[in-house]
Design a protein around this motif. Structure first.
Motif, mmCIF file in Angstrom:
data_model
loop_
_atom_site.group_PDB
_atom_site.id
_atom_site.type_symbol
_atom_site.label_atom_id
_atom_site.label_comp_id
_atom_site.label_asym_id
_atom_site.label_seq_id
_atom_site.Cartn_x
_atom_site.Cartn_y
_atom_site.Cartn_z
ATOM 1 N N GLU A 96 -3.561 0.165 -8.025
ATOM 2 C CA GLU A 96 -2.809 -0.844 -8.764
ATOM 3 C C GLU A 96 -1.323 -0.521 -8.895
ATOM 4 O O GLU A 96 -0.908 0.641 -8.852
ATOM 5 C CB GLU A 96 -3.368 -0.972 -10.178
ATOM 6 N N LEU A 97 -0.562 -1.588 -9.129
ATOM 7 C CA LEU A 97 0.808 -1.526 -9.626
ATOM 8 C C LEU A 97 0.849 -2.356 -10.902
ATOM 9 O O LEU A 97 0.420 -3.516 -10.898
ATOM 10 C CB LEU A 97 1.799 -2.098 -8.602
ATOM 11 N N VAL A 98 1.349 -1.757 -11.987
ATOM 12 C CA VAL A 98 1.461 -2.471 -13.261
ATOM 13 C C VAL A 98 2.917 -2.417 -13.717
ATOM 14 O O VAL A 98 3.501 -1.330 -13.844
ATOM 15 C CB VAL A 98 0.540 -1.865 -14.342
ATOM 16 N N ILE A 99 3.488 -3.575 -13.955
ATOM 17 C CA ILE A 99 4.868 -3.718 -14.422
ATOM 18 C C ILE A 99 4.809 -4.367 -15.800
ATOM 19 O O ILE A 99 4.136 -5.382 -15.982
ATOM 20 C CB ILE A 99 5.699 -4.552 -13.443
ATOM 21 N N ILE A 139 0.834 -1.200 0.000
ATOM 22 C CA ILE A 139 0.000 0.000 0.000
ATOM 23 C C ILE A 139 0.868 1.249 0.000
ATOM 24 O O ILE A 139 2.024 1.221 0.429
ATOM 25 C CB ILE A 139 -0.971 0.014 1.198
ATOM 26 N N PRO A 140 0.362 2.367 -0.512
ATOM 27 C CA PRO A 140 1.169 3.585 -0.577
ATOM 28 C C PRO A 140 1.485 4.127 0.811
ATOM 29 O O PRO A 140 0.728 3.939 1.767
ATOM 30 C CB PRO A 140 0.274 4.560 -1.359
ATOM 31 N N GLN A 141 2.609 4.804 0.889
ATOM 32 C CA GLN A 141 2.987 5.481 2.132
ATOM 33 C C GLN A 141 2.306 6.852 2.151
ATOM 34 O O GLN A 141 2.940 7.897 2.037
ATOM 35 C CB GLN A 141 4.505 5.584 2.206
ATOM 36 N N ASP A 142 1.004 6.790 2.275
ATOM 37 C CA ASP A 142 0.143 7.967 2.172
ATOM 38 C C ASP A 142 -0.906 7.843 3.270
ATOM 39 O O ASP A 142 -1.713 6.906 3.273
ATOM 40 C CB ASP A 142 -0.504 7.994 0.786
ATOM 41 N N ILE A 185 1.659 0.494 -4.770
ATOM 42 C CA ILE A 185 0.509 0.731 -5.642
ATOM 43 C C ILE A 185 0.183 2.220 -5.662
ATOM 44 O O ILE A 185 0.738 3.016 -4.899
ATOM 45 C CB ILE A 185 -0.719 -0.083 -5.184
ATOM 46 N N GLY A 186 -0.713 2.614 -6.549
ATOM 47 C CA GLY A 186 -1.122 4.010 -6.655
ATOM 48 C C GLY A 186 -2.010 4.441 -5.496
ATOM 49 O O GLY A 186 -2.261 3.688 -4.550
ATOM 50 N N SER A 187 -2.485 5.674 -5.598
ATOM 51 C CA SER A 187 -3.339 6.222 -4.555
ATOM 52 C C SER A 187 -4.583 6.840 -5.182
ATOM 53 O O SER A 187 -4.566 7.258 -6.338
ATOM 54 C CB SER A 187 -2.584 7.285 -3.748
ATOM 55 N N PRO A 188 -5.687 6.927 -4.434
ATOM 56 C CA PRO A 188 -6.906 7.531 -4.988
ATOM 57 C C PRO A 188 -6.770 9.017 -5.247
ATOM 58 O O PRO A 188 -7.591 9.603 -5.952
ATOM 59 C CB PRO A 188 -7.963 7.236 -3.918
ATOM 60 N N GLY A 189 -5.729 9.660 -4.722
ATOM 61 C CA GLY A 189 -5.514 11.074 -4.982
ATOM 62 C C GLY A 189 -4.990 11.367 -6.373
ATOM 63 O O GLY A 189 -4.906 12.526 -6.776
ATOM 64 N N ASP A 190 -4.644 10.327 -7.130
ATOM 65 C CA ASP A 190 -4.165 10.490 -8.500
ATOM 66 C C ASP A 190 -4.966 9.521 -9.367
ATOM 67 O O ASP A 190 -6.180 9.407 -9.206
ATOM 68 C CB ASP A 190 -2.661 10.216 -8.565
ATOM 69 N N LYS A 191 -4.305 8.780 -10.256
ATOM 70 C CA LYS A 191 -5.003 7.823 -11.110
ATOM 71 C C LYS A 191 -5.151 6.460 -10.457
ATOM 72 O O LYS A 191 -5.698 5.532 -11.064
ATOM 73 C CB LYS A 191 -4.268 7.681 -12.443
ATOM 74 N N GLY A 192 -4.624 6.327 -9.259
ATOM 75 C CA GLY A 192 -4.708 5.043 -8.586
ATOM 76 C C GLY A 192 -3.795 3.999 -9.189
ATOM 77 O O GLY A 192 -4.036 2.795 -9.035
ATOM 78 N N LEU A 193 -2.727 4.427 -9.854
ATOM 79 C CA LEU A 193 -1.879 3.504 -10.600
ATOM 80 C C LEU A 193 -0.417 3.924 -10.514
ATOM 81 O O LEU A 193 -0.073 5.081 -10.740
ATOM 82 C CB LEU A 193 -2.308 3.484 -12.072
ATOM 83 N N THR A 194 0.431 2.968 -10.188
ATOM 84 C CA THR A 194 1.876 3.103 -10.334
ATOM 85 C C THR A 194 2.273 2.205 -11.497
ATOM 86 O O THR A 194 1.862 1.043 -11.558
ATOM 87 C CB THR A 194 2.610 2.669 -9.063
ATOM 88 N N ARG A 195 3.087 2.719 -12.424
ATOM 89 C CA ARG A 195 3.408 1.938 -13.622
ATOM 90 C C ARG A 195 4.908 1.969 -13.911
ATOM 91 O O ARG A 195 5.543 3.026 -13.862
ATOM 92 C CB ARG A 195 2.654 2.479 -14.837
ATOM 93 N N LEU A 196 5.438 0.798 -14.225
ATOM 94 C CA LEU A 196 6.782 0.642 -14.775
ATOM 95 C C LEU A 196 6.625 0.031 -16.152
ATOM 96 O O LEU A 196 5.970 -1.006 -16.295
ATOM 97 C CB LEU A 196 7.638 -0.256 -13.874
ATOM 98 N N GLY A 197 7.231 0.636 -17.183
ATOM 99 C CA GLY A 197 7.037 0.181 -18.557
ATOM 100 C C GLY A 197 7.819 -1.067 -18.902
ATOM 101 O O GLY A 197 7.909 -2.013 -18.106
ATOM 102 N N ASP A 198 8.430 -1.084 -20.069
ATOM 103 C CA ASP A 198 9.125 -2.253 -20.592
ATOM 104 C C ASP A 198 10.633 -2.016 -20.670
ATOM 105 O O ASP A 198 11.090 -0.880 -20.851
ATOM 106 C CB ASP A 198 8.639 -2.586 -22.006
#
Length: 264
Positions: A79-82, A67-70, A96-109
């Motif tokens: 979510e977290l998407v890798i 969970i986020p440190q928030d 993972i992301g937080s509801p204060g933004d898009k709720g998403l943490t993402r790492l690409g390729d």
């Protein structure tokens, strides 16, 4: 059957491709999805609504999807998407992301993430980046493709780092770093452009000359940001081959907030 070590604990509701490998004493939660060819080393914890793509190599002792440190977080299903083909070395922590933004943490390729890297909630990292040991991203940081962060780089929340940018070891980023720019210091300031990196990626002499002209407009000619952007826009006619590079720079600069600004 997936190749899961008998000491690993994988929730029955987790979705793992049959080619996934899971090392000893790793714990995988019920909302985790892992794609084909990915290997997870020993003593990892993968939890939360975490999706991991194909052919990633995740080394031992990683914490992914916590969970986020928030303090405002209240259990929302963020979510977290890798993506695919990432290397994630030891002791990394991705939240993972937080509801204060898009709720998403993402790492690409195709990213190369070294030991002790932290991706806080709502970070967005592109493709083919390199994060050296102990690079630390606060919440809501955006990092463009091909960026390189030197060891012990720390990034303030909401800062953006443009494509092909590079930081020196122990840099502290408090403002946005435009594409191609090399930074150093605490707080970091612009030193040059990442010319050697561009050469290695096959940039032509004309494109590199355009990047040099952009650096001159931003940092060497005593222009306001608006004046520098007008000069950079004029490079379209002078160096047509660099049109995409000009678009990249102008698109980034137009998204810079007056409160944050760019590194100087």
């Amino acid at each position: 059957m997936t190749r899961i070590h008998p000491t690993a604990i994988v929730d029955p509701a987790a979705s793992l491709d049959s080619t996934v490998e899971v090392g000893p004493y790793t714990v995988i939660g019920p909302h985790v999805k892992i794609g084909a060819g990915t290997t997870v080393g020993p003593h990892c914890v993968i939890e939360g609504h975490t999706t991991i793509g194909r052919d990633n190599r995740i080394f031992q002792f990683n914490s992914l999807g916590a969970i986020p440190q928030d303090k405002k977080y209240a259990g929302e299903p963020c979510e977290l998407v890798i993506g695919d083909r990432n290397t994630i070395r030891e002791f990394c922590t991705f939240n993972i992301g937080s509801p204060g933004d898009k709720g998403l943490t993402r790492l690409g390729d195709d990213n190369w993430i070294m030991a002790y890297v932290h991706l806080a909630h709502d970070c967005m990292v592109g493709n083919k980046t390199i994060f050296a040991n102990n690079s630390q991203l606060a919440g809501h940081v955006h990092v463009g493709d091909w960026a390189i962060l030197g060891g012990f780089t720390v990034v303030h929340q909401f800062v953006r780092i443009g494509a092909h940018a590079m930081t020196a070891m122990c840099s502290a980023l408090l403002a946005d770093v435009p594409p191609f720019v090399m930074t150093q210091g605490q707080p970091a300031s612009a030193r040059s452009m990442n010319f050697e990196g561009l050469r290695r990626r096959g940039f032509s002499a004309e494109r590199i000359a355009a990047v040099k002209a952009m650096h001159k407009a931003l940092y060497r000619e005593d222009r306001t940001l608006e004046q520098a952007m007008a000069r950079i826009d004029a490079l379209r006619l002078e160096k047509p081959e660099a049109g995409e590079d000009v678009d990249l720079m102008l698109g980034f600069l137009r998204g810079t907030s007056p409160q944050r600004g760019i590194v100087r």
